[in-house]
Design a protein around this motif. Structure first.
Motif, mmCIF file in Angstrom:
data_model
loop_
_atom_site.group_PDB
_atom_site.id
_atom_site.type_symbol
_atom_site.label_atom_id
_atom_site.label_comp_id
_atom_site.label_asym_id
_atom_site.label_seq_id
_atom_site.Cartn_x
_atom_site.Cartn_y
_atom_site.Cartn_z
ATOM 1 N N ARG A 64 35.072 38.150 47.460
ATOM 2 C CA ARG A 64 35.149 39.336 46.590
ATOM 3 C C ARG A 64 33.978 40.238 46.935
ATOM 4 O O ARG A 64 32.824 39.844 46.769
ATOM 5 C CB ARG A 64 35.119 38.935 45.122
ATOM 6 C CG ARG A 64 36.417 38.240 44.701
ATOM 7 C CD ARG A 64 36.459 37.872 43.234
ATOM 8 N NE ARG A 64 36.181 38.940 42.297
ATOM 9 C CZ ARG A 64 37.072 39.858 41.890
ATOM 10 N NH1 ARG A 64 38.288 39.826 42.368
ATOM 11 N NH2 ARG A 64 36.736 40.783 41.018
ATOM 12 N N THR A 66 31.936 43.558 46.141
ATOM 13 C CA THR A 66 31.720 44.422 44.979
ATOM 14 C C THR A 66 31.030 45.713 45.396
ATOM 15 O O THR A 66 30.344 45.773 46.423
ATOM 16 C CB THR A 66 30.865 43.714 43.911
ATOM 17 O OG1 THR A 66 29.611 43.370 44.499
ATOM 18 C CG2 THR A 66 31.550 42.464 43.402
ATOM 19 N N ASP A 67 31.226 46.728 44.584
ATOM 20 C CA ASP A 67 30.548 48.006 44.741
ATOM 21 C C ASP A 67 30.694 48.568 46.149
ATOM 22 O O ASP A 67 29.725 48.940 46.796
ATOM 23 C CB ASP A 67 29.068 47.859 44.355
ATOM 24 C CG ASP A 67 28.426 49.202 44.085
ATOM 25 O OD1 ASP A 67 29.144 50.126 43.648
ATOM 26 O OD2 ASP A 67 27.219 49.338 44.332
ATOM 27 N N ARG A 69 33.571 50.897 48.892
ATOM 28 C CA ARG A 69 34.736 51.773 48.991
ATOM 29 C C ARG A 69 35.596 51.308 50.157
ATOM 30 O O ARG A 69 35.263 51.557 51.308
ATOM 31 C CB ARG A 69 34.285 53.214 49.190
ATOM 32 C CG ARG A 69 33.548 53.775 47.987
ATOM 33 C CD ARG A 69 32.974 55.148 48.223
ATOM 34 N NE ARG A 69 33.907 56.053 48.870
ATOM 35 C CZ ARG A 69 33.547 56.946 49.790
ATOM 36 N NH1 ARG A 69 32.299 57.041 50.185
ATOM 37 N NH2 ARG A 69 34.447 57.736 50.325
ATOM 38 N N ALA A 127 38.373 54.949 49.867
ATOM 39 C CA ALA A 127 38.678 55.017 48.439
ATOM 40 C C ALA A 127 37.664 55.948 47.778
ATOM 41 O O ALA A 127 36.503 55.993 48.181
ATOM 42 C CB ALA A 127 38.614 53.627 47.820
ATOM 43 N N ARG A 129 36.257 55.929 44.765
ATOM 44 C CA ARG A 129 35.176 55.311 43.994
ATOM 45 C C ARG A 129 34.930 53.899 44.495
ATOM 46 O O ARG A 129 35.829 53.237 45.001
ATOM 47 C CB ARG A 129 35.550 55.251 42.517
ATOM 48 C CG ARG A 129 35.631 56.614 41.858
ATOM 49 C CD ARG A 129 35.934 56.466 40.401
ATOM 50 N NE ARG A 129 37.128 55.624 40.233
ATOM 51 C CZ ARG A 129 37.823 55.519 39.136
ATOM 52 N NH1 ARG A 129 37.461 56.172 38.073
ATOM 53 N NH2 ARG A 129 38.880 54.755 39.071
ATOM 54 N N ALA A 130 33.703 53.449 44.286
ATOM 55 C CA ALA A 130 33.376 52.066 44.636
ATOM 56 C C ALA A 130 34.146 51.136 43.713
ATOM 57 O O ALA A 130 34.399 51.460 42.551
ATOM 58 C CB ALA A 130 31.872 51.834 44.500
ATOM 59 N N ARG A 131 34.530 49.999 44.235
ATOM 60 C CA ARG A 131 35.294 49.025 43.455
ATOM 61 C C ARG A 131 35.055 47.623 43.983
ATOM 62 O O ARG A 131 34.363 47.430 44.971
ATOM 63 C CB ARG A 131 36.776 49.370 43.493
ATOM 64 C CG ARG A 131 37.352 49.335 44.904
ATOM 65 C CD ARG A 131 38.822 49.641 44.949
ATOM 66 N NE ARG A 131 39.028 51.071 44.807
ATOM 67 C CZ ARG A 131 40.114 51.705 45.185
ATOM 68 N NH1 ARG A 131 41.115 51.038 45.700
ATOM 69 N NH2 ARG A 131 40.230 52.987 45.042
ATOM 70 N N THR A 132 35.675 46.666 43.316
ATOM 71 C CA THR A 132 35.661 45.283 43.786
ATOM 72 C C THR A 132 36.971 45.039 44.514
ATOM 73 O O THR A 132 38.033 45.460 44.068
ATOM 74 C CB THR A 132 35.517 44.320 42.594
ATOM 75 O OG1 THR A 132 34.261 44.575 41.968
ATOM 76 C CG2 THR A 132 35.568 42.872 43.045
ATOM 77 N N MET A 133 36.888 44.366 45.644
ATOM 78 C CA MET A 133 38.069 44.102 46.454
ATOM 79 C C MET A 133 38.023 42.666 46.948
ATOM 80 O O MET A 133 36.981 42.182 47.387
ATOM 81 C CB MET A 133 38.099 45.060 47.647
ATOM 82 C CG MET A 133 39.225 44.821 48.614
ATOM 83 S SD MET A 133 39.071 45.944 50.028
ATOM 84 C CE MET A 133 40.476 45.413 50.988
#
Length: 158
Positions: A64, A66-67, A69, A127, A129-133
Motif C-alpha cells: 500500500r 500512501t500519499d 499520485r 492523478a 490528488r495524492a491518495r493511497t494505492m
C-alpha cells in the motif's frame, strides 16, 4: 545539449524513487502462458511472458503506497499500442519504450522510463490528488520486462 544533461532528471528520479513507488494497480492484465490475467489474480507458479521468454512467477507482493499520485494510462485518447481501458500504475513503474519516443527523448532505440516522466496529460496522466494505492509487484527471481496490456513493464528483482 549533451545526453548527460538530458538524462540527468531521469537518473535523479530513478535514484529517489528506488523500489518505493513501483508496482501495477489492480486490473492490469499480465500475459501468461494461460492468457492475459489480472495482476491481482496471478499465483506463484504461473508462467509469465517476458522479453526473454516465459518465466515462473515466484511470488506476487502487495504493498500500500500512501500519499502519492498514481499514473493513469489509457482511457479517452486512443493511441496505437496503448491500452483502451484505464489502468493505474505507481509513478515510478518502469515502462519500456521501443519507438520514436526513445529515439527522440534519449537518443537510443529503447529506454526504460518511470511512468511519471512520460505523463503527457493524455495517454499518461497523473492523478489530481495524492491518495493511497494498492500495488502488486511480481517476483520472477530476476530483473525482467513483462508484457501487459500492449505495454512492456520493467519488473526489478526484489
Amino acid at each position: 545539449m549533451e545526453a548527460d544533461a538530458i538524462l540527468a532528471p531521469v537518473r535523479e528520479w530513478c535514484a529517489q524513487a528506488a523500489h518505493r513507488d513501483i508496482g501495477l494497480g489492480a486490473g492490469v492484465r499480465v500475459m501468461t502462458l494461460r492468457g492475459a490475467v489480472a495482476v491481482e489474480r496471478l499465483v506463484p507458479g504461473d508462467r509469465v511472458v517476458t522479453r526473454r521468454g516465459a518465466r515462473r512467477l515466484l511470488a506476487v507482493r502487495t504493498a500500500r503506497l500512501t500519499d502519492m499520485r498514481p499514473c493513469i494510462l489509457g482511457g479517452d485518447v486512443p493511441r496505437p499500442g496503448w491500452p483502451a481501458a484505464t489502468l493505474q500504475v505507481a509513478p515510478g513503474q518502469p515502462i519500456l519504450l521501443r519507438d520514436w519516443r526513445a529515439r527522440a527523448l534519449f537518443g537510443q532505440g529503447s529506454a526504460m522510463v518511470p511512468a511519471a516522466l512520460l505523463a503527457d496529460g493524455l495517454a499518461i496522466r497523473r492523478a489530481g490528488r495524492a491518495r493511497t494505492m494498492t500495488v502488486h509487484r511480481l517476483d520472477l527471481g530476476e530483473d525482467a520486462v513483462v508484457l501487459a496490456v500492449g505495454l512492456e513493464f520493467g519488473v526489478p528483482r526484489p
